[in-house]
Design a protein around this motif. Structure first.
Motif, mmCIF file in Angstrom:
data_model
loop_
_atom_site.group_PDB
_atom_site.id
_atom_site.type_symbol
_atom_site.label_atom_id
_atom_site.label_comp_id
_atom_site.label_asym_id
_atom_site.label_seq_id
_atom_site.Cartn_x
_atom_site.Cartn_y
_atom_site.Cartn_z
ATOM 1 N N VAL A 6 1.127 -1.235 0.189
ATOM 2 C CA VAL A 6 0.265 -0.151 -0.031
ATOM 3 C C VAL A 6 0.625 1.190 0.239
ATOM 4 N N VAL A 7 2.435 1.161 0.672
ATOM 5 C CA VAL A 7 2.757 2.433 0.996
ATOM 6 C C VAL A 7 3.344 2.746 -0.292
ATOM 7 N N ASP A 8 3.848 1.513 -0.823
ATOM 8 C CA ASP A 8 4.627 1.464 -2.534
ATOM 9 C C ASP A 8 4.128 1.824 -3.851
ATOM 10 N N ASP A 9 2.196 1.342 -3.630
ATOM 11 C CA ASP A 9 0.991 1.970 -4.071
ATOM 12 C C ASP A 9 0.889 3.875 -4.603
ATOM 13 N N ILE A 10 1.070 4.186 -2.780
ATOM 14 C CA ILE A 10 1.117 5.795 -2.218
ATOM 15 C C ILE A 10 2.254 6.283 -3.184
ATOM 16 N N LYS A 11 3.523 5.695 -2.948
ATOM 17 C CA LYS A 11 4.670 6.462 -3.090
ATOM 18 C C LYS A 11 4.490 6.488 -4.624
ATOM 19 N N ASP A 12 4.298 5.559 -5.547
ATOM 20 C CA ASP A 12 4.209 5.636 -7.187
ATOM 21 C C ASP A 12 3.146 6.718 -7.706
ATOM 22 N N GLU A 13 1.776 6.574 -6.874
ATOM 23 C CA GLU A 13 0.702 7.316 -7.312
ATOM 24 C C GLU A 13 1.424 8.853 -7.312
ATOM 25 N N ALA A 14 2.383 9.250 -5.330
ATOM 26 C CA ALA A 14 2.636 9.991 -5.404
ATOM 27 C C ALA A 14 3.612 10.762 -7.013
ATOM 28 N N ARG A 15 4.381 9.933 -6.594
ATOM 29 C CA ARG A 15 5.602 10.505 -7.987
ATOM 30 C C ARG A 15 4.921 10.021 -8.773
ATOM 31 N N ALA A 16 3.583 10.124 -9.474
ATOM 32 C CA ALA A 16 3.109 10.192 -10.630
ATOM 33 C C ALA A 16 2.785 11.186 -10.824
ATOM 34 N N ARG A 17 1.951 11.401 -9.798
ATOM 35 C CA ARG A 17 1.576 12.653 -9.524
ATOM 36 C C ARG A 17 2.423 13.986 -9.587
ATOM 37 N N ALA A 18 3.466 14.215 -9.089
ATOM 38 C CA ALA A 18 4.893 14.398 -8.792
ATOM 39 C C ALA A 18 4.597 14.729 -10.326
ATOM 40 N N GLU A 19 4.881 13.823 -11.347
ATOM 41 C CA GLU A 19 5.671 13.476 -12.476
ATOM 42 C C GLU A 19 4.535 14.601 -13.441
ATOM 43 N N GLU A 20 3.386 14.372 -13.064
ATOM 44 C CA GLU A 20 2.739 14.876 -14.436
ATOM 45 C C GLU A 20 2.262 16.968 -13.535
ATOM 46 N N ILE A 21 2.649 16.748 -12.287
ATOM 47 C CA ILE A 21 2.750 18.441 -11.717
ATOM 48 C C ILE A 21 4.188 19.296 -12.053
ATOM 49 N N ARG A 22 4.963 18.860 -12.051
ATOM 50 C CA ARG A 22 6.102 18.395 -13.609
ATOM 51 C C ARG A 22 5.998 18.957 -14.252
ATOM 52 N N ALA A 23 5.569 18.087 -15.278
ATOM 53 C CA ALA A 23 5.471 18.180 -16.822
ATOM 54 C C ALA A 23 4.143 19.556 -16.878
ATOM 55 N N ASP A 24 3.262 19.565 -15.971
ATOM 56 C CA ASP A 24 2.526 20.830 -16.119
ATOM 57 C C ASP A 24 3.271 21.868 -15.727
ATOM 58 N N ALA A 25 4.059 22.035 -15.247
ATOM 59 C CA ALA A 25 5.119 23.257 -14.657
ATOM 60 C C ALA A 25 5.936 23.168 -15.708
ATOM 61 N N GLU A 26 6.781 23.046 -15.934
ATOM 62 C CA GLU A 26 7.059 22.956 -17.041
ATOM 63 C C GLU A 26 6.457 23.109 -18.413
ATOM 64 N N GLU A 27 5.821 22.747 -19.287
ATOM 65 C CA GLU A 27 5.153 22.985 -19.913
ATOM 66 C C GLU A 27 4.748 25.071 -19.863
ATOM 67 N N GLU A 28 4.063 24.706 -18.371
ATOM 68 C CA GLU A 28 3.503 26.059 -18.262
ATOM 69 C C GLU A 28 5.089 27.520 -18.618
#
Length: 193
Positions: A6-28
């Motif tokens: 569960v912790v790994d899934d949360i971490k993976d989800e957090a990483r994916a969300r962080a990557e998505e936020i970073r990608a959006d931020a880079e695009e912006e």
């Protein structure tokens, strides 16, 4: 599922969300940078146009000022030439002598005499150097006498206290009239372009 999983899934989800936020931020950020660069280029082009316009305006003003100054200098030079011509004419009139001076003085006295009654007492003034000439001419006119010297190029000033008439037939007054009437023609002749 274990807690670790569960912790790994949360971490993976957090990483994916962080990557998505970073990608959006880079695009912006890229969009903001591109917009800023476009704005900077537009401002640069606008400033360059303003500077070019100001340069053109200053060039035009300098050219206009130079043309005006040149025109003023030409007019001043023309005035100087006309003043020199006028001075030469005045010198020529002062130096006029002999029969020519006598005939001109006679004509000016005769012209002035028509303004006075036959019985008037008339005083004639003239250039000091012309006194003898004037007195000789006046022997032909009853009631006319030489009254003294006047500062003039030649000719006469004729007046009568009884009729309150004064006629200025000096070379100066004749020259003034002729000069004024013919100045344009004289200028065109002297300064043909």
């Amino acid at each position: 599922m274990s807690l670790e999983h569960v912790v790994d899934d949360i971490k993976d989800e957090a990483r994916a969300r962080a990557e998505e936020i970073r990608a959006d931020a880079e695009e912006e950020a890229e969009a903001i940078i591109a917009e800023a660069e476009a704005d900077a280029e537009a401002i640069k082009d606008e400033r360059a146009a303003e500077v070019e316009s100001q340069i053109d305006q200053e060039r035009e003003q300098a050219l206009s000022s130079a043309n005006l100054k040149a025109k003023q200098q030409r007019l001043e030079a023309r005035r100087d030439v006309l003043a020199d011509v006028r001075e030469e004419v005045e010198v020529a009139l002062v130096e006029l002598s002999g029969d020519r001076r006598e005939s001109l003085t006679e004509a000016l006295i005769a012209n002035a005499a028509t303004e006075f009654d036959d019985d008037a007492t008339v005083t004639v003034y003239g250039r000091g150097d012309d006194q003898e000439l004037i007195e000789g001419i006046l022997t032909d006119y009853d009631g006319f006498s030489f009254g003294g010297e006047r500062d003039c190029l030649g000719g006469v000033i004729v007046e009568s206290d009884t009729s309150r008439v004064r006629v200025n037939n000096t070379f100066d007054s004749v020259l003034d009239t002729v000069w004024d009437e013919n100045l344009k023609e004289l200028s065109e002749h002297l300064f043909e372009q």
